[in-house]
Design a protein around this motif. Structure first.
Motif, short mmCIF file in Angstrom:
data_model
loop_
_atom_site.label_atom_id
_atom_site.label_comp_id
_atom_site.label_asym_id
_atom_site.label_seq_id
_atom_site.Cartn_x
_atom_site.Cartn_y
_atom_site.Cartn_z
N PHE A 1 36.67 43.22 21.69
CA PHE A 1 35.85 42.36 22.53
C PHE A 1 36.53 41.97 23.84
CE2 PHE A 1 33.67 41.64 18.43
CZ PHE A 1 32.41 42.11 18.80
N THR A 2 37.66 42.60 24.17
CA THR A 2 38.23 42.41 25.50
C THR A 2 37.36 43.17 26.51
OG1 THR A 2 40.49 42.15 24.71
CG2 THR A 2 40.22 42.85 26.98
N PRO A 3 36.85 42.51 27.54
CA PRO A 3 36.00 43.22 28.51
C PRO A 3 36.79 44.32 29.21
CG PRO A 3 35.87 40.83 28.81
CD PRO A 3 37.01 41.08 27.89
N HIS A 4 36.18 45.46 29.39
CA HIS A 4 36.83 46.53 30.13
C HIS A 4 35.79 47.38 30.86
CE1 HIS A 4 36.35 47.85 25.90
NE2 HIS A 4 36.13 49.06 26.37
N GLY A 5 36.26 48.02 31.90
CA GLY A 5 35.39 48.84 32.73
C GLY A 5 36.11 49.21 34.01
N VAL A 6 35.47 50.02 34.83
CA VAL A 6 36.11 50.55 36.02
C VAL A 6 36.14 49.51 37.13
CG1 VAL A 6 35.42 52.89 35.44
CG2 VAL A 6 33.94 51.51 36.92
N ALA A 7 36.97 49.79 38.15
CA ALA A 7 37.05 48.92 39.32
C ALA A 7 35.79 49.05 40.19
CB ALA A 7 38.29 49.27 40.14
N TYR A 8 35.66 48.10 41.13
CA TYR A 8 34.44 48.04 41.93
C TYR A 8 34.20 49.33 42.71
CZ TYR A 8 31.14 46.80 45.58
OH TYR A 8 30.06 46.79 46.42
N GLU A 9 35.26 49.91 43.27
CA GLU A 9 35.08 51.10 44.11
C GLU A 9 34.42 52.22 43.32
OE1 GLU A 9 37.98 48.44 45.77
OE2 GLU A 9 37.89 49.39 43.79
N GLU A 10 34.85 52.41 42.07
CA GLU A 10 34.26 53.47 41.26
C GLU A 10 32.84 53.09 40.84
OE1 GLU A 10 35.32 56.37 37.46
OE2 GLU A 10 36.81 54.96 38.24
N PHE A 11 32.64 51.80 40.51
CA PHE A 11 31.30 51.35 40.17
C PHE A 11 30.34 51.59 41.33
CE2 PHE A 11 28.24 47.90 40.84
CZ PHE A 11 27.43 48.04 39.73
N LYS A 12 30.78 51.23 42.55
CA LYS A 12 29.93 51.37 43.72
C LYS A 12 29.58 52.83 43.98
CE LYS A 12 28.21 49.78 47.72
NZ LYS A 12 27.00 48.92 47.75
N ALA A 13 30.60 53.69 43.90
CA ALA A 13 30.37 55.11 44.16
C ALA A 13 29.42 55.71 43.12
CB ALA A 13 31.70 55.86 44.16
#
Length: 484
Positions: free
Chosen positions: A385-397
């Protein structure tokens, strides 16, 4: 009339990198003879074995385990394993851990994402073999309870000589990252390169040579149970790791009556036993409790061909049953080259909070699914349950890219050790590895509340529906920022 007869064994197509011969399958029973005619006919334990060999059984499950779960092997050897000089305890290895209770002061819990840059190889001038190079990173449970697992790394630069290792705590899934491992087991040889894995089960003696020099890799050790293939469900009979791609050694023995040292691991403690003969003297054997290897490039990936992601369980190579039905103790998953074709879909790993705990490593290549520097020979960790995911730059692209069929993870293989139980992290990993770093939370700061940019549009929509408007809360106060 000409006829041809197939050989039962399988030989690597590149004999220069793997000189050994194998039998293929998974979960089936094998039989192998280094000298034809050695195995007894119609029985396991004759009054007198051929060539005056000794019969010895390896029993890996309860005697009365269901037939489809029962695992054993019969070994016909020059001298039995009981012919040894006794045991004495070795000094504790402070970097080896087996007790993962939160009451143990040598292990720690962490709610934040952790990462390790590549673990250092032995220094020039040091001679460190496979056993001496074992370092525990994390784990759960306890081998004395036959429940749980441990995750280790190994860093070595020296061959094992007249010495062997036996793990009495659990089955070891070994993942080389740098350099091949030339593994001699009691049942035969395996050459395991980066991109392949092997499993050496609890109770078998083995030794490791390093044909390519300094070597590094990862190990997942499971206590009290064994690795299985995951169920395929609606996939049917084919896909993921196909049984025919698992390779098992063939019988091979040495004639060696010189002195040998055997290191035993029991409850995380190390013990030494001496004997006046090689442990690798099995002339023939049969059974289904057999070490094996598998080439990860043969994994048959499946995925969505319409929209969205399928859960990452589709990347599971091997699994280990847990106490709760339907909930594995451990999974071994890989992320390898494949096509991504989903339409109208955010394609990178989505932002996620998962009940399982995850330790991830990279065998080779570049892996774009991580949110920090992630290199071959390093690791990363996330608690359940630790939140994880990509950084904003990759999310935006990824949110704005043109969606075309594309290859991902090209030239790379990453893997995950996943467990339904919480990992605790060892002193070595937290204090002595020299490579620990935490993920920088600031990398996610640009993930601002874009919804607010559309507030006028949202309120107009709500007004049409006869619903109340939404008002944005004021900015974070200076006082709150100071408290942070």
């Amino acid at each position: 009339m000409a006829t041809a007869q197939a050989a039962y064994s399988y030989t690597s197509p590149d004999k220069s990198k793997d000189p050994y011969t194998y039998q293929v399958g998974f979960g089936n029973r094998f039989a192998s003879e280094a000298i034809p005619g050695t195995l007894p006919l119609g029985q396991n334990n004759p009054q007198k074995c051929k060539w005056d060999l000794y019969a010895e059984q390896m029993t890996a499950t309860a005697f009365v385990a269901p037939r489809n779960e029962n695992q054993n092997a019969w070994l016909y050897r020059i001298r039995p394993a009981v012919a040894h000089q006794g045991f004495f305890q070795l000094p504790d290895n402070p970097d080896l851990e087996a007790n993962f209770s939160s009451l143990n002061p040598r292990v720690h819990v962490s709610p934040t994402q952790l990462a390790w840059r590549p673990f250092p190889l032995p220094k020039d001038g040091e001679k460190v073999n496979f056993v001496q190079g074992l370092k525990t990173i994390a784990g759960n449970g306890d081998p004395t309870l036959k429940d749980g697992l441990a995750v280790h790394v190994y860093m070595a630069n020296a061959d094992m000589q007249n010495e062997a290792f036996i793990n009495n705590d659990g089955d070891m899934l070994i993942v080389p990252q740098q350099g091949r491992l030339d593994i001699q087991t009691e049942l035969g040889h395996m050459m395991v390169r980066p991109g392949e894995i092997c499993v050496v089960q609890r109770g078998y003696r083995f030794k490791v040579k390093l044909p390519d020099g300094p070597s590094r890799g990862y190990i997942q050790e499971v206590f009290g149970t064994h690795y299985e293939l995951p169920e395929l469900g609606p996939l049917g009979a084919n896909g993921l790791a196909n049984p025919r791609d698992f390779e098992h050694p063939v019988a091979s023995f040495d004639l060696d009556q010189s002195g040998w040292k055997i290191t035993y691991k029991l409850a995380g403690k190390l013990f030494l036993s001496s004997q006046e003969h090689t442990p690798f003297d099995v002339v023939a054997w049969h059974g289904n409790y057999v070490p094996f290897k598998y080439a990860l490039e043969k994994f048959v990936n499946v995925g969505s061909i319409s929209v969205d992601h399928i859960d990452p369980s589709i990347f599971c190579v091997l699994t280990v049953k847990g106490k709760t039905p339907g909930t594995p103790l451990a999974d071994f998953l890989i992320f390898s080259p494949r096509w991504d074709v989903a339409s109208n879909t955010y394609r990178p790993p989505y932002f996620h909070r998962n009940s399982a705990s995850e330790l991830m490593g990279l065998i080779y290549g570049d892996y774009g699914g991580r949110s920090d520097d992630f290199l071959p020979g390093g690791m990363s960790y996330e608690a359940g349950f630790t939140p994880h995911g990509v950084a904003y730059e990759e999310f935006k692209a990824a949110s704005e890219m043109e969606l075309k069929p594309m290859r991902i993870s090209e030239g790379a293989i990453a893997f995950m050790f996943e467990s339904s139980m919480l990992f605790t992290i060892t002193d070595y990993a937290m204090k002595r590895s020299g490579t620990l770093h935490e993920h920088e939370p600031a990398m996610w700061n640009p993930l601002r509340a874009q919804f607010i940019d559309h507030l006028d549009e949202v309120n107009a929509h709500l007004q049409k529906l006869g619903l109340n408007k939404i008002e944005a809360k004021s900015a974070v106060s200076a006082e709150f920022k100071q408290q942070l």
